[in-house]
Design a protein around this motif. Structure first.
Motif, PDB file in Angstrom:
ATOM      1  N   ALA A  80       0.830  -1.202   0.000  1.00 45.24           N
ATOM      2  CA  ALA A  80       0.000   0.000   0.000  1.00 45.24           C
ATOM      3  C   ALA A  80       0.864   1.251   0.000  1.00 45.24           C
ATOM      4  CB  ALA A  80      -0.924   0.000   1.216  1.00 45.24           C
ATOM      5  N   GLU A  81       1.928   1.235   0.764  1.00 44.87           N
ATOM      6  CA  GLU A  81       2.831   2.388   0.801  1.00 44.87           C
ATOM      7  C   GLU A  81       3.482   2.599  -0.564  1.00 44.87           C
ATOM      8  OE1 GLU A  81       6.934   3.689   3.024  1.00 44.87           O
ATOM      9  OE2 GLU A  81       5.493   2.490   4.157  1.00 44.87           O
ATOM     10  N   GLU A  82       3.870   1.505  -1.207  1.00 45.29           N
ATOM     11  CA  GLU A  82       4.482   1.629  -2.525  1.00 45.29           C
ATOM     12  C   GLU A  82       3.513   2.248  -3.529  1.00 45.29           C
ATOM     13  OE1 GLU A  82       6.603  -0.979  -6.067  1.00 45.29           O
ATOM     14  OE2 GLU A  82       5.908  -2.019  -4.268  1.00 45.29           O
ATOM     15  N   PHE A  83       2.290   1.734  -3.585  1.00 40.19           N
ATOM     16  CA  PHE A  83       1.315   2.311  -4.513  1.00 40.19           C
ATOM     17  C   PHE A  83       0.949   3.733  -4.100  1.00 40.19           C
ATOM     18  CE2 PHE A  83      -3.135   3.060  -5.862  1.00 40.19           C
ATOM     19  CZ  PHE A  83      -2.855   3.229  -7.210  1.00 40.19           C
ATOM     20  N   GLY A  84       0.867   3.982  -2.809  1.00 40.31           N
ATOM     21  CA  GLY A  84       0.572   5.323  -2.316  1.00 40.31           C
ATOM     22  C   GLY A  84       1.580   6.361  -2.794  1.00 40.31           C
ATOM     23  N   MET A  85       2.825   5.943  -2.953  1.00 35.40           N
ATOM     24  CA  MET A  85       3.850   6.857  -3.478  1.00 35.40           C
ATOM     25  C   MET A  85       3.542   7.230  -4.932  1.00 35.40           C
ATOM     26  SD  MET A  85       5.705   7.488  -0.921  1.00 35.40           S
ATOM     27  CE  MET A  85       7.097   8.312  -1.638  1.00 35.40           C
ATOM     28  N   TYR A  86       3.015   6.281  -5.686  1.00 36.76           N
ATOM     29  CA  TYR A  86       2.619   6.576  -7.062  1.00 36.76           C
ATOM     30  C   TYR A  86       1.426   7.536  -7.079  1.00 36.76           C
ATOM     31  CZ  TYR A  86       5.734   3.032  -8.998  1.00 36.76           C
ATOM     32  OH  TYR A  86       6.842   2.328  -9.381  1.00 36.76           O
ATOM     33  N   LEU A  87       0.468   7.317  -6.188  1.00 36.93           N
ATOM     34  CA  LEU A  87      -0.672   8.234  -6.092  1.00 36.93           C
ATOM     35  C   LEU A  87      -0.200   9.648  -5.756  1.00 36.93           C
ATOM     36  CD1 LEU A  87      -3.392   6.213  -4.120  1.00 36.93           C
ATOM     37  CD2 LEU A  87      -3.542   6.995  -6.482  1.00 36.93           C
ATOM     38  N   ALA A  88       0.652   9.749  -4.757  1.00 40.69           N
ATOM     39  CA  ALA A  88       1.146  11.066  -4.348  1.00 40.69           C
ATOM     40  C   ALA A  88       1.947  11.714  -5.469  1.00 40.69           C
ATOM     41  CB  ALA A  88       1.994  10.934  -3.087  1.00 40.69           C
ATOM     42  N   GLY A  89       2.728  10.912  -6.178  1.00 42.84           N
ATOM     43  CA  GLY A  89       3.541  11.434  -7.267  1.00 42.84           C
ATOM     44  C   GLY A  89       2.720  12.021  -8.401  1.00 42.84           C
ATOM     45  N   GLU A  90       1.487  11.557  -8.530  1.00 42.21           N
ATOM     46  CA  GLU A  90       0.592  12.070  -9.571  1.00 42.21           C
ATOM     47  C   GLU A  90      -0.426  13.061  -9.016  1.00 42.21           C
ATOM     48  OE1 GLU A  90       0.973  11.570 -12.788  1.00 42.21           O
ATOM     49  OE2 GLU A  90       2.732  10.356 -12.343  1.00 42.21           O
ATOM     50  N   GLY A  91      -0.268  13.440  -7.745  1.00 41.16           N
ATOM     51  CA  GLY A  91      -1.207  14.380  -7.129  1.00 41.16           C
ATOM     52  C   GLY A  91      -2.594  13.796  -6.973  1.00 41.16           C
ATOM     53  N   ALA A  92      -2.687  12.477  -6.860  1.00 43.31           N
ATOM     54  CA  ALA A  92      -3.982  11.799  -6.843  1.00 43.31           C
ATOM     55  C   ALA A  92      -4.425  11.369  -5.462  1.00 43.31           C
ATOM     56  CB  ALA A  92      -3.923  10.580  -7.771  1.00 43.31           C
ATOM     57  N   GLU A  93      -3.680  11.742  -4.414  1.00 50.08           N
ATOM     58  CA  GLU A  93      -4.079  11.304  -3.080  1.00 50.08           C
ATOM     59  C   GLU A  93      -5.221  12.145  -2.533  1.00 50.08           C
ATOM     60  OE1 GLU A  93      -1.399  13.041  -3.768  1.00 50.08           O
ATOM     61  OE2 GLU A  93      -0.976  14.413  -2.130  1.00 50.08           O
ATOM     62  N   GLN A  94      -5.345  13.390  -2.950  1.00 47.65           N
ATOM     63  CA  GLN A  94      -6.442  14.282  -2.571  1.00 47.65           C
ATOM     64  C   GLN A  94      -6.745  14.165  -1.076  1.00 47.65           C
ATOM     65  OE1 GLN A  94      -8.079  16.456  -4.812  1.00 47.65           O
ATOM     66  NE2 GLN A  94      -6.587  15.907  -6.353  1.00 47.65           N
ATOM     67  N   CYS A  95      -8.001  13.907  -0.709  1.00 47.49           N
ATOM     68  CA  CYS A  95      -8.339  13.812   0.712  1.00 47.49           C
ATOM     69  C   CYS A  95      -7.974  12.449   1.294  1.00 47.49           C
ATOM     70  CB  CYS A  95      -9.819  14.117   0.943  1.00 47.49           C
ATOM     71  SG  CYS A  95     -10.941  12.755   0.567  1.00 47.49           S
ATOM     72  N   GLY A  96      -7.880  11.429   0.449  1.00 48.34           N
ATOM     73  CA  GLY A  96      -7.471  10.098   0.893  1.00 48.34           C
ATOM     74  C   GLY A  96      -8.588   9.208   1.387  1.00 48.34           C
ATOM     75  N   PHE A  97      -9.807   9.708   1.464  1.00 47.56           N
ATOM     76  CA  PHE A  97     -10.901   8.902   2.014  1.00 47.56           C
ATOM     77  C   PHE A  97     -11.145   7.643   1.181  1.00 47.56           C
ATOM     78  CE2 PHE A  97     -15.425   8.035   3.085  1.00 47.56           C
ATOM     79  CZ  PHE A  97     -15.258   7.882   4.452  1.00 47.56           C
ATOM     80  N   CYS A  98     -11.050   7.753  -0.144  1.00 45.93           N
ATOM     81  CA  CYS A  98     -11.313   6.602  -1.010  1.00 45.93           C
ATOM     82  C   CYS A  98     -10.088   5.721  -1.206  1.00 45.93           C
ATOM     83  CB  CYS A  98     -11.819   7.063  -2.377  1.00 45.93           C
ATOM     84  SG  CYS A  98     -10.563   7.937  -3.358  1.00 45.93           S
ATOM     85  N   SER A  99      -8.918   6.183  -0.780  1.00 47.20           N
ATOM     86  CA  SER A  99      -7.669   5.475  -1.075  1.00 47.20           C
ATOM     87  C   SER A  99      -7.608   4.033  -0.591  1.00 47.20           C
ATOM     88  CB  SER A  99      -6.473   6.258  -0.534  1.00 47.20           C
ATOM     89  OG  SER A  99      -6.351   7.484  -1.211  1.00 47.20           O
ATOM     90  N   PRO A 100      -8.051   3.698   0.628  1.00 44.95           N
ATOM     91  CA  PRO A 100      -7.943   2.294   1.045  1.00 44.95           C
ATOM     92  C   PRO A 100      -8.669   1.322   0.107  1.00 44.95           C
ATOM     93  CG  PRO A 100      -8.323   3.664   2.951  1.00 44.95           C
ATOM     94  CD  PRO A 100      -8.498   4.549   1.740  1.00 44.95           C
ATOM     95  N   GLY A 101      -9.881   1.641  -0.285  1.00 44.32           N
ATOM     96  CA  GLY A 101     -10.619   0.756  -1.201  1.00 44.32           C
ATOM     97  C   GLY A 101      -9.969   0.688  -2.562  1.00 44.32           C
ATOM     98  N   LEU A 102      -9.513   1.828  -3.070  1.00 49.39           N
ATOM     99  CA  LEU A 102      -8.823   1.864  -4.353  1.00 49.39           C
ATOM    100  C   LEU A 102      -7.552   1.039  -4.301  1.00 49.39           C
ATOM    101  CD1 LEU A 102      -8.475   3.116  -7.243  1.00 49.39           C
ATOM    102  CD2 LEU A 102      -7.093   4.869  -6.118  1.00 49.39           C
TER     103      LEU A 102
END
Length: 153
Positions: A80-102
Motif C-alpha cells: 500500500a505504501e508503494e502504490f501510495g507513493m505513485y498516487l502522491a507522485g501524480e497528485g492523486a491522493e487528494q483527501c485520501g478517504f477513497c484510497s484504502p478501497g482503491l
C-alpha cells in the motif's frame, strides 16, 4: 455463531450474529482502514480481499469468511505504501478517504490481470468512487505502478 478465519495473516476467532456484515466485524477487530460510505455496494470504500479476490465488505455476511483468508489495508502496508507513493507522485491522493478501497482493488487487480489494457483497468475499478478527482491522476498512478513490473497498454 463462532467463526474462525485468518485476518491479515493471523488466525482470528469471532462470535457473531447471523446478520453481522463483514464490514462490522472488521471494524470491531480494529481494521479502521475499512470504511463504509454507502452500504449499497456503490462506492468501493469497504473493499477488502477474501482469498485474494476483492470483495465489498458492506455486502458480505461475516459468516461467509469462516475458514477463509481476509486481508485489509492493515495487512498489506508495504504494498500500500508503494502504490501510495505513485498516487502522491501524480497528485492523486487528494483527501485520501477513497484510497484504502482503491488500493485494495489495485493490489487485487495486479495479481489477477496480466498486463491489462486501460479499458480493463477502468472496468476493474468501476466501483471505486472518488469525490475529489476526475480520476486522471489515479489512472496515471495505476499505469505507472503496474508498468514497474510490465508494460500497461
Amino acid at each position: 455463531m463462532e467463526i474462525e478465519f485468518t485476518l491479515n495473516g493471523k488466525v482470528t476467532y469471532a462470535e457473531i450474529k447471523d446478520d453481522t456484515s463483514l464490514f462490522d466485524l472488521l471494524r470491531a477487530k480494529g481494521c479502521y482502514s475499512v470504511k463504509c460510505g454507502c452500504e449499497t455496494e456503490n462506492c468501493g470504500l469497504c473493499t477488502v480481499l477474501v482469498d485474494g479476490k476483492s470483495v465489498l465488505s458492506c455486502s458480505m455476511l461475516a459468516a461467509r469468511v469462516d475458514d477463509r483468508d481476509v486481508v485489509t489495508l492493515e495487512g498489506v502496508q508495504k504494498e500500500a505504501e508503494e502504490f501510495g507513493m505513485y498516487l502522491a507522485g501524480e497528485g492523486a491522493e487528494q483527501c485520501g478517504f477513497c484510497s484504502p478501497g482503491l488500493i485494495m482493488n489495485v493490489l487485487a487487480m495486479e495479481k489477477e490481470l496480466v498486463q491489462p489494457e486501460e479499458d480493463a483497468v477502468r472496468e476493474y475499478l468501476a466501483g471505486n468512487l472518488c469525490r475529489c478527482s476526475g480520476y486522471m491522476g489515479q489512472m496515471r498512478a495505476i499505469r505507472k505502478y503496474l508498468a514497474r513490473g510490465g508494460e500497461v497498454r
